[in-house]
Design a protein around this motif. Structure first.
Motif, PDB file in Angstrom:
ATOM      1  N   LEU A 121       0.785  -2.688  -9.652  1.00  0.00           N
ATOM      2  CA  LEU A 121       0.728  -2.591  -8.186  1.00  0.00           C
ATOM      3  C   LEU A 121      -0.713  -2.565  -7.685  1.00  0.00           C
ATOM      4  N   GLU A 122      -1.526  -1.768  -8.328  1.00  0.00           N
ATOM      5  CA  GLU A 122      -2.925  -1.630  -7.916  1.00  0.00           C
ATOM      6  C   GLU A 122      -3.637  -2.981  -8.006  1.00  0.00           C
ATOM      7  N   ASN A 123      -3.492  -3.669  -9.119  1.00  0.00           N
ATOM      8  CA  ASN A 123      -4.162  -4.958  -9.287  1.00  0.00           C
ATOM      9  C   ASN A 123      -3.621  -6.013  -8.322  1.00  0.00           C
ATOM     10  N   VAL A 134      -2.267  -5.501  -5.327  1.00  0.00           N
ATOM     11  CA  VAL A 134      -2.742  -5.204  -3.963  1.00  0.00           C
ATOM     12  C   VAL A 134      -4.192  -5.663  -3.823  1.00  0.00           C
ATOM     13  N   GLN A 135      -4.989  -5.488  -4.855  1.00  0.00           N
ATOM     14  CA  GLN A 135      -6.372  -5.963  -4.791  1.00  0.00           C
ATOM     15  C   GLN A 135      -6.421  -7.488  -4.703  1.00  0.00           C
ATOM     16  N   GLN A 155       0.845  -1.195   0.000  1.00  0.00           N
ATOM     17  CA  GLN A 155       0.000   0.000   0.000  1.00  0.00           C
ATOM     18  C   GLN A 155       0.882   1.248   0.000  1.00  0.00           C
ATOM     19  N   HIS A 209       4.142   5.396  -5.738  1.00  0.00           N
ATOM     20  CA  HIS A 209       4.113   5.355  -7.202  1.00  0.00           C
ATOM     21  C   HIS A 209       2.982   6.219  -7.766  1.00  0.00           C
ATOM     22  N   PHE A 210       1.854   6.279  -7.069  1.00  0.00           N
ATOM     23  CA  PHE A 210       0.771   7.152  -7.506  1.00  0.00           C
ATOM     24  C   PHE A 210       1.223   8.614  -7.489  1.00  0.00           C
ATOM     25  N   TYR A 256       2.200   1.156 -12.046  1.00  0.00           N
ATOM     26  CA  TYR A 256       1.171   1.486 -11.055  1.00  0.00           C
ATOM     27  C   TYR A 256      -0.043   0.589 -11.239  1.00  0.00           C
ATOM     28  N   TYR A 257      -0.419   0.314 -12.471  1.00  0.00           N
ATOM     29  CA  TYR A 257      -1.536  -0.577 -12.772  1.00  0.00           C
ATOM     30  C   TYR A 257      -1.268  -1.967 -12.187  1.00  0.00           C
ATOM     31  N   ARG A 286       2.397   1.577  -3.390  1.00  0.00           N
ATOM     32  CA  ARG A 286       1.373   2.024  -4.333  1.00  0.00           C
ATOM     33  C   ARG A 286       1.143   3.534  -4.214  1.00  0.00           C
TER      34      ARG A 286
END
Length: 119
Positions: free
Chosen positions: A93-95, A97-98, A40, A46-47, A90-91, A43
Motif C-alpha cells: 500500500l505504501e509503495n 500510494v507513492q 491514504q 492498515h498502519f 502495508y508495504y 493505508r
C-alpha cells in the motif's frame, strides 16, 4: 485490495497515454485525487492495525518470558505469521500510494504542456 490497486494503476496509465484533451485530463485528475484519498485512508487503517498487532504480539511475547506455556507459544507463532502478512500488505500500500503521487505529478506536468501548447 492488491489486485484492485494494480488494475487501477494500469488503467490510469493507459488513460494517460491515450489522453490528448485538457477536459479528459481534468477528469482523470479528479478521479485520481479521489483514489489517492481512498488509498491514504486505507493505508492509515492498515498502519494502525499493524501497530496494534505488533503491540499485542509484544505483550504475548512478554508473557512467554515470565510464564512459558504451549498455548501462548502457538498464539505468538500465529500472530507472527499474521503480522508478517500485514506488514507485506502495508508495504505494498505504501509503495503504491507513492507511485500514485508520481502519477499525479505526471498528470500535472501533462496539464502544463497542454496549456502551453494551446497558448
Amino acid at each position: 485490495m492488491t489486485e484492485y490497486l494494480t488494475n487501477y494503476m494500469k488503467y490510469v496509465q493507459q488513460r494517460l497515454e491515450k489522453c490528448s484533451s485538457a477536459a479528459e485530463l481534468d477528469e482523470i485528475m479528479a478521479e485520481h485525487k479521489d483514489k489517492i484519498a481512498f488509498m491514504q485512508h486505507e493505508r492509515i487503517v492498515h498502519f494502525l492495525v499493524t501497530m496494534l498487532f505488533a503491540l499485542v504480539l509484544t505483550v504475548f511475547m512478554a508473557v512467554i518470558l515470565f510464564k512459558p506455556n504451549i498455548p501462548v507459544i502457538i498464539l505468538v507463532t500465529m500472530m507472527l505469521v499474521l503480522l508478517a502478512f500485514y506488514i507485506k500488505h502495508y508495504y505494498f500500500l505504501e509503495n503504491t500510494v507513492q507511485k500514485m503521487y508520481k502519477v499525479y505529478d505526471g498528470i500535472l506536468e501533462k496539464q502544463k504542456k497542454l496549456k502551453e501548447s494551446s497558448e
